[in-house]
Enzyme design. Structure first.
Site, PDB file in Angstrom:
ATOM      1  N   SER A   1       0.839  -1.201   0.000  1.00 54.81           N
ATOM      2  CA  SER A   1       0.000   0.000   0.000  1.00 54.81           C
ATOM      3  C   SER A   1       0.876   1.253   0.000  1.00 54.81           C
ATOM      4  O   SER A   1       0.374   2.359  -0.190  1.00 54.81           O
ATOM      5  CB  SER A   1      -0.937   0.003   1.224  1.00 54.81           C
ATOM      6  OG  SER A   1      -0.214  -0.211   2.414  1.00 54.81           O
TER       7      SER A   1
ATOM      8  N   GLU B   1       0.175 -12.566  -1.277  1.00 53.37           N
ATOM      9  CA  GLU B   1      -1.262 -12.716  -1.512  1.00 53.37           C
ATOM     10  C   GLU B   1      -1.564 -14.019  -2.237  1.00 53.37           C
ATOM     11  O   GLU B   1      -0.809 -14.431  -3.119  1.00 53.37           O
ATOM     12  CB  GLU B   1      -1.778 -11.541  -2.362  1.00 53.37           C
ATOM     13  CG  GLU B   1      -1.612 -10.186  -1.678  1.00 53.37           C
ATOM     14  CD  GLU B   1      -2.158  -9.031  -2.517  1.00 53.37           C
ATOM     15  OE1 GLU B   1      -2.711  -9.258  -3.622  1.00 53.37           O
ATOM     16  OE2 GLU B   1      -2.025  -7.873  -2.071  1.00 53.37           O
TER      17      GLU B   1
ATOM     18  N   GLU C   1      -8.808 -10.036   4.273  1.00 54.32           N
ATOM     19  CA  GLU C   1      -9.232  -8.686   3.897  1.00 54.32           C
ATOM     20  C   GLU C   1     -10.621  -8.710   3.277  1.00 54.32           C
ATOM     21  O   GLU C   1     -10.885  -9.453   2.326  1.00 54.32           O
ATOM     22  CB  GLU C   1      -8.212  -8.080   2.907  1.00 54.32           C
ATOM     23  CG  GLU C   1      -8.597  -6.665   2.475  1.00 54.32           C
ATOM     24  CD  GLU C   1      -7.471  -5.864   1.836  1.00 54.32           C
ATOM     25  OE1 GLU C   1      -6.318  -6.349   1.812  1.00 54.32           O
ATOM     26  OE2 GLU C   1      -7.754  -4.745   1.368  1.00 54.32           O
TER      27      GLU C   1
HETATM   28  O1  KIV Z   1      -0.371  -3.424   1.710  1.00 58.54           O
HETATM   29  C1  KIV Z   1      -1.086  -3.352   2.715  1.00 58.54           C
HETATM   30  O2  KIV Z   1      -1.188  -2.322   3.381  1.00 58.54           O
HETATM   31  C2  KIV Z   1      -1.826  -4.545   3.098  1.00 58.54           C
HETATM   32  C3  KIV Z   1      -2.798  -4.404   4.222  1.00 58.54           C
HETATM   33  C4  KIV Z   1      -4.013  -3.720   3.753  1.00 58.54           C
HETATM   34  C5  KIV Z   1      -3.099  -5.711   4.849  1.00 58.54           C
HETATM   35  O3  KIV Z   1      -1.671  -5.577   2.514  1.00 58.54           O
END
Ligand code: KIV
Length: 271
Positions: free
Chosen positions: A52, A122, A189
Site C-alpha cells: 500500500s 497474496e 481482507e
Molecule cells: O499493503 C497493505 O497495506 C496490506 C494491508 C491492507 C493488509 O496488505
C-alpha cells in the site's frame, strides 16, 4: 546481572501464544522510520511494510507498480525505527508469482537486505509451493486472502470477497492450505465476518483482519486511513482515530501566515 532496556521483540512464536491466550494482535502499516518508531513505542505488535506504500506514499492508483527494491528500501527504514514490533515485508506484484525459486530468492532479499522478520504474499493454492519453500528454509510467511489488491484487474473492483458460498469455501480451503504449508498468520481482507470467524476458529495460526469483522485474532489498518491523512477513502471498515489531514493543513497555514507576516522566527528563535 544487568537487564537491557530494549523491549522484548515480538516473534512469530509469540503471536501463536497470543492467539492461544486470547490476546488480540495489533498491526498497522508503516513505511518509514519516523512513523515506525511512534507505532512501535505505542505498542503495535506487527508493522507491515505493505505494498500500500504504492497508494499512500508513491501516489499510485493501485499497488501494482511497487517494486521489490521499493519494499527493501522502506523495510530498511522501518527496521531502523522499530525495536519491538515484528516487521513484515510485503512481497510486491510479480516478485513471487513467476516461479517458486524466484519467490524464495526475493523473500530472502527482503530478510537479508531489508531486515524484515517475515514476508507476506497474496493468494492461496497458487502460492503454496512458494510458501512451502520459504517456510522450509526458515522464512516466516504471512498469507493474505479475501480481497487481494494485487488482483484488482482480475476482480475488477475492491468489493468484499467470499460473499457467495463457492468463493467462501475456496477462501476457507486456502486458509487451511496456507497453515499446512507453514504460514505463521493470515491477513483476511474484506470478507464476511462469519467466514472470518469460521477460519479463525479452525486455524491454530492467528488471523489478522481488515474489514473481516471482530472475531479475527488481530486487526490491521493502513495507518494513513486510521489517522485521517487520506481524504477521499471512506470504507466502512476504517475507523478514524484522528483527522490529521485537517490538523496538518491548519498547522501549515499558521506557519505560512507567521512567515509571511515576518512573525517567524522571533528573537528567541534566532541566534
Ligand atoms: O499493503 C497493505 O497495506 C496490506 C494491508 C491492507 C493488509 O496488505
Amino acid at each position: 546481572m544487568q537487564h537491557s532496556s530494549k523491549p522484548r521483540a515480538v516473534t512469530t512464536r509469540r503471536l501463536l501464544e497470543m492467539k492461544a491466550q486470547g490476546i488480540k494482535i495489533v498491526a498497522l502499516t508503516a513505511y518509514d522510520a519516523l512513523m515506525a518508531r511512534i507505532f512501535d513505542e505505542a505498542g503495535v505488535d506487527i508493522l507491515l511494510v505493505g505494498d500500500s506504500v504504492g497508494n499512500i506514499v508513491q501516489g499510485h492508483e493501485t499497488t501494482i507498480p511497487v517494486t521489490l527494491e521499493d519494499i527493501i528500501y522502506h523495510t530498511k527504514a522501518v527496521r531502523r525505527g522499530a525495536q519491538r514490533a515484528l516487521i513484515v515485508a510485503d512481497m510486491p506484484f510479480m516478485s513471487y508469482q513467476v516461479h517458486p525459486d524466484e519467490a524464495f530468492r526475493n523473500a530472502g532479499r527482503l530478510m537479508k537486505e531489508g531486515g524484515a522478520g517475515a514476508v507476506k504474499l497474496e493468494g492461496g493454492q497458487r502460492v503454496l509451493e512458494a510458501v512451502s519453500r520459504m517456510t522450509a528454509a526458515g522464512i516466516p510467511v504471512m498469507g493474505h486472502l479475501g480481497l487481494t489488491p494485487q488482483s484488482i484487474h482480475q476482480f475488477g473492483s475492491y468489493q468484499a470477497r467470499g460473499r457467495d458460498a463457492e468463493e467462501a469455501e475456496q477462501i476457507y480451503r486456502d486458509a487451511c492450505a496456507l497453515e499446512q504449508a507453514g504460514a505463521f498468520a493470515i491477513v483476511l481482507e474484506k470478507i464476511p465476518a462469519q467466514l472470518a470467524r469460521r477460519i479463525t476458529e479452525t486455524l491454530r495460526i492467528p488471523t489478522i483482519g481488515i474489514g473481516a469483522g471482530p472475531w479475527c485474532d488481530g486487526q490491521i489498518l493502513v495507518y494513513a486511513d486510521m489517522l485521517g491523512l487520506t481524504v477521499d477513502f471512506h470504507p466502512r471498515f476504517v475507523r478514524r482515530y484522528e483527522n490529521l489531514h485537517e490538523r496538518i493543513t491548519d498547522a501549515v497555514r499558521r506557519y505560512a501566515e507567521d512567515v509571511r507576516r515576518g512573525e517567524f522566527p522571533n528573537e528567541s528563535e534566532s541566534y
